[in-house]
Design an enzyme around this catalytic site. Structure first.
Site, PDB file in Angstrom:
ATOM      1  N   GLU A   4     -10.572   6.897   4.414  1.00 43.40           N
ATOM      2  CA  GLU A   4      -9.649   6.227   5.386  1.00 43.40           C
ATOM      3  C   GLU A   4      -9.610   6.627   6.794  1.00 43.40           C
ATOM      4  O   GLU A   4     -11.106   6.862   6.895  1.00 43.40           O
ATOM      5  CB  GLU A   4      -8.290   6.453   4.665  1.00 43.40           C
ATOM      6  N   ASP A  37       0.815  -0.997   0.023  1.00 48.03           N
ATOM      7  CA  ASP A  37       0.092  -0.005   0.044  1.00 48.03           C
ATOM      8  C   ASP A  37       0.882   1.174   0.002  1.00 48.03           C
ATOM      9  O   ASP A  37       2.123   0.990   0.306  1.00 48.03           O
ATOM     10  CB  ASP A  37      -0.926   0.237   1.175  1.00 48.03           C
TER      11      ASP A  37
HETATM   12  C1  BGC Z   1      -5.149   3.534   0.514  1.00 43.95           C
HETATM   13  C2  BGC Z   1      -5.388   2.363  -0.770  1.00 43.95           C
HETATM   14  C3  BGC Z   1      -5.064   2.953  -2.235  1.00 43.95           C
HETATM   15  C4  BGC Z   1      -3.706   3.600  -2.246  1.00 43.95           C
HETATM   16  C5  BGC Z   1      -3.725   4.370  -3.499  1.00 43.95           C
HETATM   17  C6  BGC Z   1      -3.943   3.885   0.125  1.00 43.95           C
HETATM   18  O1  BGC Z   1      -3.968   4.962   1.223  1.00 43.95           O
HETATM   19  O2  BGC Z   1      -4.911   2.519   1.586  1.00 43.95           O
HETATM   20  O3  BGC Z   1      -6.594   1.604  -0.565  1.00 43.95           O
HETATM   21  O4  BGC Z   1      -5.178   1.898  -3.318  1.00 43.95           O
HETATM   22  O5  BGC Z   1      -3.791   4.589  -1.113  1.00 43.95           O
HETATM   23  O6  BGC Z   1      -4.461   5.531  -3.663  1.00 43.95           O
HETATM   24  C1  BGC Z   2      -3.510  10.027  -1.850  1.00 47.76           C
HETATM   25  C2  BGC Z   2      -4.225   8.866  -1.596  1.00 47.76           C
HETATM   26  C3  BGC Z   2      -3.646   7.995  -0.543  1.00 47.76           C
HETATM   27  C4  BGC Z   2      -3.415   8.751   0.922  1.00 47.76           C
HETATM   28  C5  BGC Z   2      -2.650   8.091   1.789  1.00 47.76           C
HETATM   29  C6  BGC Z   2      -3.227  10.679  -0.313  1.00 47.76           C
HETATM   30  O1  BGC Z   2      -2.598  11.931  -0.710  1.00 47.76           O
HETATM   31  O2  BGC Z   2      -3.939  10.897  -2.482  1.00 47.76           O
HETATM   32  O3  BGC Z   2      -4.412   8.050  -2.784  1.00 47.76           O
HETATM   33  O4  BGC Z   2      -4.636   6.966  -0.228  1.00 47.76           O
HETATM   34  O5  BGC Z   2      -2.551   9.774   0.406  1.00 47.76           O
HETATM   35  O6  BGC Z   2      -2.109   8.562   2.848  1.00 47.76           O
END
Ligand code: BGC
Ligand code: BGC
Length: 659
Positions: free
Chosen positions: A534, A331
């Site tokens: 998230e 991830d």
């Molecule tokens: C998320 C994932 C996602 C990735 C890319 C992460 O923060 O946990 O689900 O695929 O970002 O955006």
């Molecule tokens: C990104 C997401 C990612 C996240 C994780 C964001 O800045 O756009 O895709 O999941 O950071 O911390």
């Protein structure tokens, strides 16, 4: 000729194996021509089996080229240095949530193709694979079809529809030349205080298994009329995520702090292996059986060890026991979390079985660390070769070598009427009727006067939630589509009056004939949650906001019948308001097609959704779910149990009078 190639392959492999750390690059020369026309390399020959193509290509690659394949950089990290894709042989690029070139589908295509140009400019011309999170349609793109988030699709529980949603999402991704989707989420959320609850289909393992596999099939299958290249088996690559134990972290176990301190997200699953397996492994088994070729590791830990570092689960269980043949991607920067010592973190995770690192920005550090670790022998050459083989095989299976620029000329399909019709159907099927005092729903289209109020009534952004245009989502008219209010207005027959005020000010209301009115035949209050994604959405107390609760009180005396629609990413405590409400509907996060809500409120389509999460009576009951419920009854039981959902003809369900 054949012998020369073999000798060359052995030499190349040996050279690659003992290549020195950067910047020196060992470049095996192409085999000399032996006479007339040199034969095309096997890896470029689509009629060859994938395994032969992989062997051939791997044999030609330097260590640096191999490490590049294991690297996934992010568009923001690369936009000013796209040439690094060529210089560092970067094998994959992603766009994170809200990381956008502009939101038009054609701009996305141009972006992807620009990176692809750089990849094809490398010595061996290995195409890159571009990926992003199209978790409820390709909602990064302005005007895309935005489906209900998975919580609603869990309530709809219709595998055939899931397959169709996968197909539509794939078509909208490929319109922009994006062949990889970081979905489906196979979390089995056990605690609805988790901010990713809505990304999961439900709290039951079996439900998640069947819906996730169906969606994956739809995403990966060739659309009608599409001609795959020889050997191509995948249309769009799915990525079940997040392996393993996603949705099982203990409340308060997270150490993460992005925007605000997290509570559960990226935390720790505290349970024995039997429980972990029983709750979370079956959806992965089902996904692999359905053809999963890439899987994303969870940010979370299991009994204190980060999943990305868990060799037992990644290599022994996933690749060994479950026979997963595809590649494992980390991830977003998750490897960095494994140890304060970056070298140690990389060595641990790659040796544990991670094949591709979602870096996302500091790809230079990852690449040089890999070079050092390989030179030191801390990461064996065989591990690197295994990772690269897995990645290359998927690239061949996607037909990327034959069609690095798919250019299907299907931009017009993005947000098309046909696609929106599928989303509207998904909305209709996702609605759950929680309460209906006799004859409240369905509403008559001849209702003379309807008051509509509430922050979620006329807001595409709110009804779409997180992962829409922006990572965290955004309120307001961020995308075309129909709001819930728009749907209600369209449903009511001429002659009826629909009056809307967000905060329920109807003091000076007049009906269609200009007559002052104070009480509506029906009041509809659309309450809900502001968008989040998230751990930012982790909540100690998921319930109605005080503003929403007050609005219900305000509309009660102004409405002969009061209907409340909840737009939310999880069940919200509603017990104190329940007795004031005649009909209560959970609409989840329906996405761009708010018309689907009105279709059901007005009886064009019957209610059929069933709760895929237990609906708590009080906050102190959390976490409450089918797996920890035991024999709780009465006031200890959820307000509405898992599987609950009324039809409009069902008799009212008595609600126990609890303290
Ligand atoms: C998320 C994932 C996602 C990735 C890319 C992460 O923060 O946990 O689900 O695929 O970002 O955006
Ligand atoms: C990104 C997401 C990612 C996240 C994780 C964001 O800045 O756009 O895709 O999941 O950071 O911390």
């Amino acid at each position: 000729m054949k012998r020369i190639i073999t000798v060359f392959l052995i030499a190349a492999t040996l050279l690659a194996g003992c290549a020195a750390p950067a910047p020196a690059t060992v470049t095996p020369s192409l085999p000399p021509a032996t006479g007339t026309t040199p034969a095309a390399p096997i890896y470029k020959d689509a009629s060859q089996p994938v395994s032969a193509r992989v062997d051939d290509l791997l044999g030609r690659m330097t260590l640096d080229e191999k490490i590049g394949q294991m690297t996934q950089a992010e568009t923001n990290g690369l936009t000013t240095t796209a040439d690094d894709v060529t210089a560092m042989y970067i094998g994959s690029v992603l766009s994170g949530g809200g990381s956008i070139p502009s939101n038009q589908a054609q701009d996305w295509q141009a972006l992807v193709d620009r990176f692809q140009d750089r990849a094809l400019a490398t010595r061996l011309g290995i195409p890159l694979i571009f990926g992003l999170d199209a978790v409820h349609g390709n909602a990064h793109v302005y005007g895309a079809t935005v489906f209900p988030h998975n919580i609603g699709l869990g309530a709809a529980n219709d595998p055939a529809l899931m397959e169709k949603i996968g197909q539509v999402t794939a078509a909208e991704l490929m319109a922009s030349d994006v062949p990889w989707n970081f979905a489906p989420v196979l979390a089995v959320p056990q605690d609805t205080r988790w901010g990713r609850t809505y990304e999961g289909y439900g709290e039951s393992t079996g439900l998640v298994s069947s819906l996730g596999a169906a969606y994956l099939k739809g995403l990966q299958a060739f659309p009608e009329g599409y001609t795959p290249s020889a050997g191509q088996t995948l249309f769009v690559l799915a990525t079940p995520k997040h392996f393993l134990g996603d949705g099982g972290t203990a409340y308060g176990s997270s150490k993460q702090n992005i925007i605000r301190p997290y509570l559960l997200d990226q935390g720790d699953d505290k349970m024995d292996e039997a429980t972990l397996r029983a709750l979370f492994l079956p959806p992965y088994k089902a996904a692999i059986d359905a053809g999963a070729q890439s899987i994303m590791v969870s940010f979370s830990s299991w009994n204190g060890t980060k999943m990305s570092a868990n060799k037992h689960l990644l290599t022994e269980v996933l690749k060994g026991e479950l026979g997963f043949k595809g590649f494992i991607i980390s991830d977003w920067g998750s490897i960095d979390q494994v140890s304060g010592d970056y070298y140690q973190a990389v060595v641990t995770c790659i040796n544990a079985g991670v094949d591709m690192n979602m870096v996302p920005t500091d790809y230079k550090r990852f690449i040089s660390t890999m070079q050092t670790a390989a030179a030191n022998g801390d990461i064996p050459q065989a591990r690197i070769d295994d990772a690269v083989r897995r990645i290359l095989a998927v690239k061949f299976e996607l037909g990327l070598f034959e069609h690095p620029y798919p250019k299907l000329d299907t931009l017009a399909q993005v947000g098309s009427d046909a696609h929106r019709a599928v989303a509207r159907q998904a909305v209709q099927k996702s609605l759950v009727l929680l309460k209906n005092d006799p004859k409240t729903l369905p509403l008559s289209k001849d209702t003379p006067l309807i008051f509509v109020a509430g922050q979620a009534a006329d807001d595409i952004g709110m009804q779409s939630g997180g992962w829409t245009i922006e990572w965290q989502g955004k309120t307001g008219a961020i995308d075309p589509g129909t709001t819930i209010l728009g749907g209600i207005q369209a449903a009511v027959k001429p002659g009826g009056t629909v009056l809307y005020d967000r905060s329920g000010q109807f003091d000076n209301a007049v009906d269609a004939k200009g007559k002052k009115v104070s009480v509506a035949d029906v009041g509809i209050v659309v309450v809900g949650e502001q968008p989040y994604a998230e751990g930012v959405g982790d909540s100690s107390d998921p319930g109605l906001s005080s503003v929403d609760a007050a609005l219900i009180d305000k509309l009660r005396p102004l409405s002969k019948k009061l209907v409340v629609v909840i737009v939310s990413g999880r069940p919200l405590v509603i017990t104190p308001q329940l007795s004031k409400i005649d009909a209560l509907v959970a609409a989840w996060l329906p996405g761009s097609e708010g018309q689907g809500v009105a279709d059901v409120l007005f009886g064009d389509v019957p209610f059929s959704g069933k709760l895929s999460y237990s609906w708590e009576r009080t906050n102190s009951q959390l976490p409450i779910n089918v797996n920890n419920l035991g024999s709780k009854t009465g006031c200890d039981a959820p307000l509405f149990p898992f599987g609950f959902g009324l039809g409009t003809d069902d008799p009212p369900v008595p609600i126990p009078n609890c303290p």
